[in-house]
Design an enzyme around this catalytic site. Sequence first.
Site, short mmCIF file in Angstrom:
data_model
loop_
_atom_site.label_atom_id
_atom_site.label_comp_id
_atom_site.label_asym_id
_atom_site.label_seq_id
_atom_site.Cartn_x
_atom_site.Cartn_y
_atom_site.Cartn_z
N ARG A 125 0.86 -1.18 0.00
CA ARG A 125 0.00 0.00 0.00
C ARG A 125 0.90 1.23 0.00
NH1 ARG A 125 -1.81 -3.59 4.00
NH2 ARG A 125 -3.90 -4.47 3.63
N LYS A 148 -1.39 -2.86 8.26
CA LYS A 148 -2.52 -2.44 9.08
C LYS A 148 -2.48 -3.16 10.43
CE LYS A 148 -5.78 -1.24 5.41
NZ LYS A 148 -7.11 -1.49 4.82
N HIS A 190 -2.60 2.28 -5.65
CA HIS A 190 -3.32 1.06 -5.28
C HIS A 190 -3.59 0.21 -6.51
CE1 HIS A 190 -4.65 -0.44 -1.45
NE2 HIS A 190 -5.74 -0.95 -1.98
N ARG A 236 -0.80 -2.07 -6.86
CA ARG A 236 -0.96 -3.17 -5.89
C ARG A 236 -1.92 -4.21 -6.44
NH1 ARG A 236 -1.07 -4.55 -0.33
NH2 ARG A 236 -3.09 -5.14 0.52
N HIS A 247 -3.04 -9.26 3.69
CA HIS A 247 -4.48 -9.34 3.96
C HIS A 247 -4.73 -10.18 5.21
CE1 HIS A 247 -5.60 -8.54 -0.53
NE2 HIS A 247 -5.49 -7.43 0.16
N TYR A 265 -9.15 -11.14 -6.37
CA TYR A 265 -8.27 -11.10 -7.54
C TYR A 265 -8.46 -12.32 -8.43
CZ TYR A 265 -6.15 -7.35 -4.91
OH TYR A 265 -5.97 -6.19 -4.20
#
Length: 309
Positions: A161, A185, A255, A258, A281, A290
């Site tokens: 990111r 994150k 993004h 990404r 993730h 995806y």
Amino acid sequence: MPITPRAAHSALLTAFEGHLRHERGLSENTVRAYVGDLAHLVDSLGQPEADVDALLTAVALADLRAWLATMAAEGLSRTTLARRGASVRSFYAWAHDSGRLDANPALRLASARPASTIPDVISTHDVLTLLEVARQRCDDGDAMHLRDWVAAELLYATGMRVGELVGVDVVDVDLRERLVRVMGKGGKERMVPFGEPAAKAVEEWLARGRSALANAASGDALLVGRRGTRADQRQVRESIHRLCRLAGVPDIAPHGLRHSAATHLLDGGSDLRSVQEVLGHASLTTTQRYTHVSAERLRSAYQLAHPRA
């Protein structure tokens, strides 16, 4: 979502903000969004003279359902509605578990699921064209062009990111092993590999770009701006849009690189678990988006090539 001055004086929201930031380790953007959602709830209750903490304590399930229903009728996206539902569920679960509330009014609150959108991607050919333009642009000796090149290479090579990229320090990059330490994150750390082209870009940037710009304000930041301070997300986004225009490829944000990296990994035979680890993730369900892109490409190729399609 801005926090109103009224909500800013809430002891409950202040404590909840600290919980999100220090105990759950959520990003500043997420913390701001959650607290802002609760401030919006308070404002929607239509009692401007009432104490914020008293309002939050007196909220019932019917109030929460009416709040979400009103926003749905106003046409807010499913993604926004889902986040606002998550915000109030998190708040009331925390308030109840910490003994601040006797009951949790959001326990049976249902909200919209986030919209499942297929990410925007560009072809491998377009990505390579963009990266080649970025590399050639460095011939003019401008250190900022070197920074734009290394940013584009790392975004695509690692699937980071943009917020993660600007947070990378020089010591986080292992050129020998071609690995970069990424803080994702929730404060979760991961090691992500990158290839030789990205390694070459980093080497050039450290030797000819960062060394020319770095000063006392740089700290350990890998990417810096003209004044030597750590590069921010806006600068990187602008550079990617600029490179897209110069390369004549579809315009995408960082993004998008990404998304493209994830899709190209799956197209190349990588398994979902590996791509999940690379992207950081928390849920495999997120990574599975995806596969939809790859399936569409497979279907398109089949219809074009198979004699009985």
